[in-house]
Enzyme design. Structure first.
Site, PDB file in Angstrom:
ATOM      1  N   PRO A  92       0.851  -1.196   0.000  1.00 19.10           N
ATOM      2  CA  PRO A  92       0.000   0.000   0.000  1.00 19.10           C
ATOM      3  C   PRO A  92       0.883   1.241   0.000  1.00 19.10           C
ATOM      4  CG  PRO A  92       0.129  -0.926   2.203  1.00 19.10           C
ATOM      5  CD  PRO A  92       0.893  -1.865   1.311  1.00 19.10           C
ATOM      6  N   GLN A 103      -6.478  -0.619   2.467  1.00 17.06           N
ATOM      7  CA  GLN A 103      -5.824  -0.173   3.695  1.00 17.06           C
ATOM      8  C   GLN A 103      -6.313   1.209   4.120  1.00 17.06           C
ATOM      9  OE1 GLN A 103      -1.733   1.474   4.206  1.00 17.06           O
ATOM     10  NE2 GLN A 103      -1.281  -0.483   5.190  1.00 17.06           N
ATOM     11  N   CYS A 151       3.078   3.947   8.813  1.00 15.49           N
ATOM     12  CA  CYS A 151       3.458   5.225   8.201  1.00 15.49           C
ATOM     13  C   CYS A 151       4.330   6.031   9.162  1.00 15.49           C
ATOM     14  CB  CYS A 151       2.217   6.025   7.819  1.00 15.49           C
ATOM     15  SG  CYS A 151       2.619   7.567   6.954  1.00 15.49           S
ATOM     16  N   ASN A 184      13.948  -4.266   1.869  1.00 12.52           N
ATOM     17  CA  ASN A 184      15.170  -4.737   1.188  1.00 12.52           C
ATOM     18  C   ASN A 184      14.914  -5.466  -0.124  1.00 12.52           C
ATOM     19  OD1 ASN A 184      16.421  -3.763   3.471  1.00 12.52           O
ATOM     20  ND2 ASN A 184      17.116  -5.740   4.228  1.00 12.52           N
TER      21      ASN A 184
END
Length: 547
Positions: free
Chosen positions: A25, A114, A143, A247
């Protein structure tokens, strides 16, 4: 489905086909057109193996604002629009035939929607509006942006476990689809485990764990810690469904992440933004076709002009509901040797030996007032999420190309939401730039090949370095490729990261303690936000990867 028959946890995950690839998202950047583009690189029968999340939506604004809903989530064809839960008239007049973009059963499933939220009633009301058009509703707990701190949501709820528990348990008890959550790791493995257990006990069917702490963002992003994810996998019950995030630069990183973390699936955010084909394997050698390029060193990837074509065709077909322009086949070097300079109908030669493309008239949607006339002679601002996101997506796709071809960069910078002709012009310029690069490669491949020798142990031990990732990921500018961020220590050395005196003192103390313990410091500086939160109804700007 009714709550008494609703699946939960691993049973729910398996009912979706146990997807291992997940589109993250992202604020205004994981909208329908992008999700469809990402899935398009897999064979048609495998596209449901990609689970996608909607952009993060603000629960209160979504629940209370019809305009906000209309511009961010479009599951029904016009003139239908999302109404409040229980709108009988909408239920009578809309049907499966009215399925439009978001959550469309034909091409946009599985889909999780979301929300960011800090009030259970707002969260529930927003979730009930979207539940007919998705497979689950997700709570954003990741967030890290300042706007989330001011609005008191995302990762800035992670100290308020009571509120988080109430948000999740309310949906678990009252929603007809499962609730999931996306979180960041905390300062220790043990604290992260307690946090995850609380989220699961509240009723979350799936947890996505971003392996970075809240302060790791921007130039301080650094590397995600997969060891914490592996620790959670080992400590939580086996039937717990965990998605790993962080990553993921290339397709090869996905399997490595699965192996090291033992997670059920891997989510990609920035890796997907810079290369929407990240979940697909490349074609076999000799079967590249015109969309995929492979160099003599074996390295390759999807061409930026091919990806941009796919993207614009999706916008034409699904969003603007019109036929895409007829396009000539993408250029490949063998075309130059097989075809002589061609003439147009007047006997003139085109500049590049190709027949001049006929200009196509493109029907553009006109933004009008209720009276059907533009306001003050100008069109109203375009708010459709798929059109608003186009410029940012194009800059991500074309990032390696625009650094060399500034005419493409400038044309893209002038493009505005809804001006499809401007984006078609960007595509034309991109195709010319790619053709130039391909011909240059044929003349002198060495100038486009890069040393991918791994740094020595001494070089790696000397300081944190992103050199190894850059060498591994680097491709010619006409190939989609990830953006490798400098690690925090590198950002400090280059002056792109400025620390306060307090942070510098904290880092110096950490390095001193590490030296005493015989451990190499990792260069990270933790900065924990604190203080009071206001209740401003704000959402992050487009392009921010939240969580």
């Amino acid at each position: 489905m009714a709550r008494d028959t609703r699946l939960h946890g691993r049973a729910f995950y398996e009912s979706l086909g146990s997807p291992k690839y997940i589109v993250a998202p992202m604020v205004d950047q994981s909208e329908f057109a992008w999700r469809l583009l990402t899935r398009s690189f897999l064979p048609a029968d495998l596209r449901t193996s990609i689970l996608a999340y909607s952009p993060m939506l603000h629960a209160k604004l979504f629940a209370e604002g019809p305009k906000y809903r209309a511009s961010h989530f479009e599951p029904l064809k016009p003139p239908f629009s999302l109404a409040q839960p229980g709108d009988v008239q909408q239920q009578k007049t809309s049907s499966a035939e009215d399925a439009y973009l978001d959550g469309n059963p034909q091409n946009d499933r599985p889909l999780f929607v979301q929300f960011c939220a800090n009030d259970a009633e707002h969260f529930l009301e927003a979730a009930k509006i979207v539940q007919p058009y998705c497979d689950a509703v997700d709570l954003n707990l990741g967030c890290p942006q300042g706007i989330a701190r001011r609005g008191n949501y995302g990762s800035f709820l992670q100290e308020d476990w009571d509120t988080i528990h109430r948000l999740i348990s309310t949906l678990h008890e009252k929603l007809d689809v499962p609730v999931t959550a996306k979180m960041r790791v905390l300062e220790t493995k043990e604290k992260t485990l307690e946090y995850a257990k609380m989220i699961l006990n509240a009723g979350a069917s799936i947890i996505t764990v971003h392996g970075r702490q809240r302060d790791q963002k921007g130039h301080k992003t650094g590397l995600a810690d997969w060891s914490v994810l592996r620790y959670l996998r080992e400590q939580l019950p086996p039937d717990t469904v965990i998605f790993a995030n962080g990553n993921i630069l290339q397709h090869e990183d996905i399997q490595q992440c699965l192996d090291e973390t033992k997670a059920d699936g891997v989510m990609s955010a920035e890796g997907n933004l810079y290369d929407p084909s990240i979940f697909a394997t490349g074609p076999p050698v000799g079967e590249e076709g015109r969309e995929y390029w492979r160099g003599r060193d074996g390295k390759g990837g999807y061409r930026v002009d091919a990806v941009l074509r796919r993207y614009l065709d999706i916008i034409h077909t699904h969003v603007m509901r019109q036929e895409p322009p007829k396009r000539e086949p993408l250029f490949i070097p063998s075309d130059a040797s097989q075809a002589s300079r061609k003439q147009d109908s007047n006997g003139h030669l085109s500049d590049d030996g190709q027949p001049p493309a006929k200009k196509q008239k493109i029907d553009q949607p006109k933004e009008k007032t209720e009276e059907g006339k533009p306001k003050n002679g100008k069109h109203e601002k375009v708010t459709n999420a798929n059109l608003v996101a186009m410029q940012a997506h194009c800059f991500h796709i074309l990032r390696p190309l625009v650094s060399k071809h500034h005419n493409v960069r400038d044309a893209l910078a002038r493009s505005r939401a809804g001006d499809i002709a401007a984006y078609e012009n960007v595509l034309t310029l991109t195709e010319k730039a790619v053709k130039e690069g391909l011909l240059a490669y044929e003349s002198d491949p060495a100038q486009f090949e890069f040393d991918d020798t791994p740094p020595s142990a001494e070089q790696l031990a000397a300081s944190e370095s992103s050199d190894a990732a850059v060498r591994r990921c680097k491709r010619p500018y006409w190939v989609c490729q990830p953006y490798v961020r400098p690690l925090p220590k590198e950002a400090l050395e280059k002056g792109s990261l400025q620390l306060s005196k307090k942070e510098l003192a904290k880092m110096a103390k950490a390095e001193e303690e590490a030296k005493k313990a015989g451990v190499e410091p990792n260069g990270k500086v933790e900065k924990v936000a604190n203080g009071s939160h206001d209740q401003a109804e704000e959402v992050p700007k487009a392009g921010l990867v939240c969580g």
